[in-house]
Every structure is written in structure tokens, then in C-alpha cells.
Write a protein that holds these residues in place. Structure first.
Motif, short mmCIF file in Angstrom:
data_model
loop_
_atom_site.label_atom_id
_atom_site.label_comp_id
_atom_site.label_asym_id
_atom_site.label_seq_id
_atom_site.Cartn_x
_atom_site.Cartn_y
_atom_site.Cartn_z
N LYS A 166 -7.15 8.97 0.20
CA LYS A 166 -7.22 7.53 0.14
C LYS A 166 -5.88 7.24 -0.21
O LYS A 166 -5.75 5.87 -0.66
CB LYS A 166 -8.59 7.04 -0.88
CG LYS A 166 -9.95 7.30 -0.32
CD LYS A 166 -10.66 6.79 -1.23
CE LYS A 166 -12.22 7.06 -0.73
NZ LYS A 166 -13.25 6.41 -1.47
N LYS A 167 -4.97 7.93 -0.35
CA LYS A 167 -3.70 7.60 -0.58
C LYS A 167 -2.75 7.92 0.23
O LYS A 167 -2.77 8.64 1.11
CB LYS A 167 -3.29 8.01 -2.33
CG LYS A 167 -3.12 9.59 -2.07
CD LYS A 167 -3.13 10.23 -3.31
CE LYS A 167 -2.91 11.68 -3.39
NZ LYS A 167 -2.59 12.15 -4.74
N TYR A 168 -1.55 7.38 0.27
CA TYR A 168 -0.26 7.59 1.07
C TYR A 168 0.76 8.09 0.11
O TYR A 168 1.30 7.59 -0.90
CB TYR A 168 0.22 6.33 1.66
CG TYR A 168 -0.81 5.83 2.59
CD1 TYR A 168 -0.98 5.94 4.01
CD2 TYR A 168 -1.80 4.88 2.07
CE1 TYR A 168 -1.98 5.61 4.68
CE2 TYR A 168 -3.04 4.29 2.78
CZ TYR A 168 -2.89 4.73 4.17
OH TYR A 168 -4.04 4.09 5.04
N VAL A 169 1.25 9.35 0.68
CA VAL A 169 2.31 10.11 -0.01
C VAL A 169 3.51 10.24 0.51
O VAL A 169 3.56 10.43 1.96
CB VAL A 169 1.51 11.76 -0.23
CG1 VAL A 169 2.71 12.32 -1.02
CG2 VAL A 169 0.26 11.60 -0.77
N GLN A 170 4.63 9.80 -0.01
CA GLN A 170 5.72 10.07 0.69
C GLN A 170 6.55 11.64 0.38
O GLN A 170 6.39 11.79 -0.81
CB GLN A 170 7.01 9.15 -0.08
CG GLN A 170 8.14 8.95 0.54
CD GLN A 170 9.10 7.92 0.26
OE1 GLN A 170 9.79 7.22 1.10
NE2 GLN A 170 9.13 7.35 -0.94
N LEU B 263 0.84 -1.21 0.05
CA LEU B 263 0.14 0.01 -0.13
C LEU B 263 0.80 1.19 -0.02
O LEU B 263 0.29 2.43 -0.16
CB LEU B 263 -0.99 0.06 1.27
CG LEU B 263 -1.87 -1.05 1.33
CD1 LEU B 263 -2.71 -1.15 2.75
CD2 LEU B 263 -3.11 -0.98 0.33
N LEU B 264 2.19 1.12 0.21
CA LEU B 264 3.23 2.14 0.24
C LEU B 264 4.04 2.44 -0.91
O LEU B 264 4.38 1.26 -1.46
CB LEU B 264 3.75 2.31 1.53
CG LEU B 264 3.02 2.07 3.04
CD1 LEU B 264 3.91 1.83 3.97
CD2 LEU B 264 2.23 3.41 3.26
N PRO B 265 4.42 3.45 -1.21
CA PRO B 265 5.33 3.65 -2.50
C PRO B 265 6.73 3.47 -1.89
O PRO B 265 6.94 3.33 -0.83
CB PRO B 265 5.16 5.06 -2.80
CG PRO B 265 4.97 5.75 -1.66
CD PRO B 265 4.04 4.97 -0.76
N ASN B 266 7.51 2.93 -2.89
CA ASN B 266 9.01 2.84 -2.66
C ASN B 266 9.47 1.59 -1.53
O ASN B 266 10.16 1.87 -1.00
CB ASN B 266 9.63 4.04 -2.27
CG ASN B 266 9.42 5.05 -3.30
OD1 ASN B 266 9.49 4.71 -4.44
ND2 ASN B 266 9.21 6.35 -2.92
N ILE C 103 -3.70 15.88 5.99
CA ILE C 103 -3.71 14.54 6.48
C ILE C 103 -4.86 14.27 7.14
O ILE C 103 -5.21 14.96 8.13
CB ILE C 103 -2.33 14.06 7.01
CG1 ILE C 103 -2.05 14.82 8.17
CG2 ILE C 103 -1.36 14.44 5.63
CD1 ILE C 103 -0.60 14.37 8.79
N ARG C 104 -5.37 12.93 7.43
CA ARG C 104 -6.28 12.38 8.33
C ARG C 104 -5.65 12.22 9.78
O ARG C 104 -5.87 11.27 10.03
CB ARG C 104 -6.92 11.18 7.66
CG ARG C 104 -7.74 11.52 6.38
CD ARG C 104 -8.41 10.39 5.92
NE ARG C 104 -9.44 9.66 6.92
CZ ARG C 104 -10.10 8.52 6.84
NH1 ARG C 104 -9.70 7.76 5.53
NH2 ARG C 104 -10.75 8.42 7.71
N GLU C 105 -5.14 13.08 10.15
CA GLU C 105 -4.58 12.99 11.72
C GLU C 105 -5.05 14.38 12.31
O GLU C 105 -4.87 15.38 11.78
CB GLU C 105 -3.20 12.82 11.74
CG GLU C 105 -2.59 11.57 11.07
CD GLU C 105 -2.64 10.42 11.93
OE1 GLU C 105 -2.79 10.51 13.14
OE2 GLU C 105 -2.28 9.12 11.21
#
Length: 232
Positions: free
Chosen positions: A141-145, A23-26, A172-174
Motif C-alpha cells: 500500500k506504499k510507493y517506494v523510491q 502520495l509520492l515521496p520527494n 510490486i503489484r505489476e
């Protein structure tokens, strides 16, 4: 690219960790090892940035395995046994995840690991670039590095937090308090109940205001001590 290894004697554990990493990049899986001896054989010829390590394995236990390594990558322990946590931190592991763990808890461990600035005996240029200068942020709905050096400040926005970088603003959802935990070991200082700033991006401080690029950040009365610490 963060090259990682999974060491666990349970097939389902491999599937969970790999599923989360996908689910995560890199994040690049280099090998699935089902006991520590397989891992030793692999690491004799190869290097990785990160190991996900189970403790209760046949032939050689997790911490016994770590003690055999001359060069130790970052390590996130994944186990059902909480009683070994202290020993783990004495061996300089990055985090200790108790099974079953949620994706949110897993992501927190990854962020803690990739943003860590602690020195390791395994200091290849590739590792320095891959695990010490970025952080994963959940946006929509995504994860950004995001490169940490590009982050100027963070700002509370209700149940969300805005992360302002040199190039963009990421929401971000925090909650702010939770988001700040990701940054408080990275030369970020809380200067207001709703703002924390990166020291390196401050242009000037005048009165009760901090100037960062074209942005003006207020200084809260109860955060004056943080400003003194920031100026040291």
C-alpha cells in the motif's frame, strides 16, 4: 527532491495533481500558477525540475508558453485535448496525460519522467540527481523510491514482479510484462520469459546462465538474440 510547478486555469486540476504528488515521496510543489504569464514570472527568478502543464489556457496557450522558455524543465502535459499530442512530443515533453487520468497512469508518467536519461538544456546538478536516477515502485500500500543503479534484475512472480536490488527484494503489484516497460530503456535486457537483468550488474555469462552477485539467472532459448545485443 523533485521540485514541480502546476500550470492550469482550473482549480480542481491543481487539487488532483497535488493530491497525486502527495502520495509520492520527494515531490515538492513550488507554486500553483493559473495562467502561463504567472509561470513565466516565477521561472524568471526560480528553477523547477518538472512542470505539469495544461494547454487550453487564457492569454497564452500551453505550447506557446513552452516556446518562450530558454531553459525547459521536464514537462508532463495534462489536458482534455488529445489532438495536440504529436506537437507535444515534437517539443520534447515527457508525457501527455488526457483528463481525467487515473493515479496509475499518472504514476507511469512520473516514472517515465524521473527515469529519463535524455539530455535537457536545463542541466543543473540538482536536476540530474533528482530526475534521472530513481523510479517509484508500488509495493503493497506504499510507493517506494528506488535508485535505478541499485536494481540487479526483475523476476516474474505470478501477477506480481520481484525487483531485486543490491540491498533488498521488493515485490510490486505489476505483471512482469508491464513492469519491464518501466526498465526496457534503462539498459535492462529480457533474458528469459520471467527475467530481465541490468547489464551493469552482470558478473559473468556462462552457457545458459547469467551470474549476478550470488544470483544465477537462466537464459531462455528464445532470448539468445538479446544476449548478443547485451554483449555489444
Amino acid at each position: 527532491m523533485i521540485k514541480y510547478l502546476i500550470i492550469d486555469d482550473e482549480y480542481i486540476a491543481h487539487e488532483i495533481v497535488k493530491g497525486y504528488c502527495d502520495l509520492l515521496p520527494n515531490m515538492q510543489l513550488m507554486k500553483n500558477c493559473y495562467n502561463a504569464l504567472e509561470a513565466i514570472e516565477y521561472l524568471n527568478e526560480n528553477t523547477v525540475d518538472l512542470i505539469f502543464l495544461d494547454l487550453n489556457m487564457p492569454k497564452l496557450k500551453g505550447f506557446e508558453f513552452l516556446k518562450t522558455l530558454a531553459l525547459t524543465p521536464k514537462v508532463i502535459v495534462t489536458t482534455a485535448y488529445k489532438e495536440y499530442a504529436v506537437e507535444g512530443y515534437e517539443l520534447n515533453i515527457s508525457d501527455y496525460l488526457l483528463k481525467p487520468f487515473s493515479f496509475e497512469r499518472f504514476l507511469k508518467a512520473i516514472n517515465k519522467t524521473v527515469s529519463s536519461t535524455s539530455n535537457s538544456t536545463h542541466t543543473t546538478l540538482e536536476k540530474k540527481e533528482s530526475v534521472s536516477d530513481s523510479i517509484f515502485l508500488r509495493s503493497s500500500k506504499k510507493y517506494v523510491q528506488v535508485t535505478i543503479d541499485n536494481i540487479q534484475y526483475i523476476e516474474a512472480a505470478g501477477n506480481y514482479t520481484k525487483v531485486t536490488t543490491i540491498d533488498e527484494v521488493i515485490t510490486i503489484r505489476e505483471k512482469f510484462s508491464d513492469a519491464f516497460e518501466l526498465f526496457n530503456d534503462l539498459d535492462f535486457f529480457q533474458v528469459h520469459k520471467s527475467f530481465a537483468v541490468s547489464k551493469k550488474h552482470i558478473n559473468s555469462i556462462e552457457g545458459n546462465q547469467i551470474f549476478i552477485s550470488e544470483h544465477i539467472i537462466p537464459i531462455g532459448k528464445t532470448y539468445k538474440a538479446n544476449i548478443i545485443q547485451l554483449l555489444r
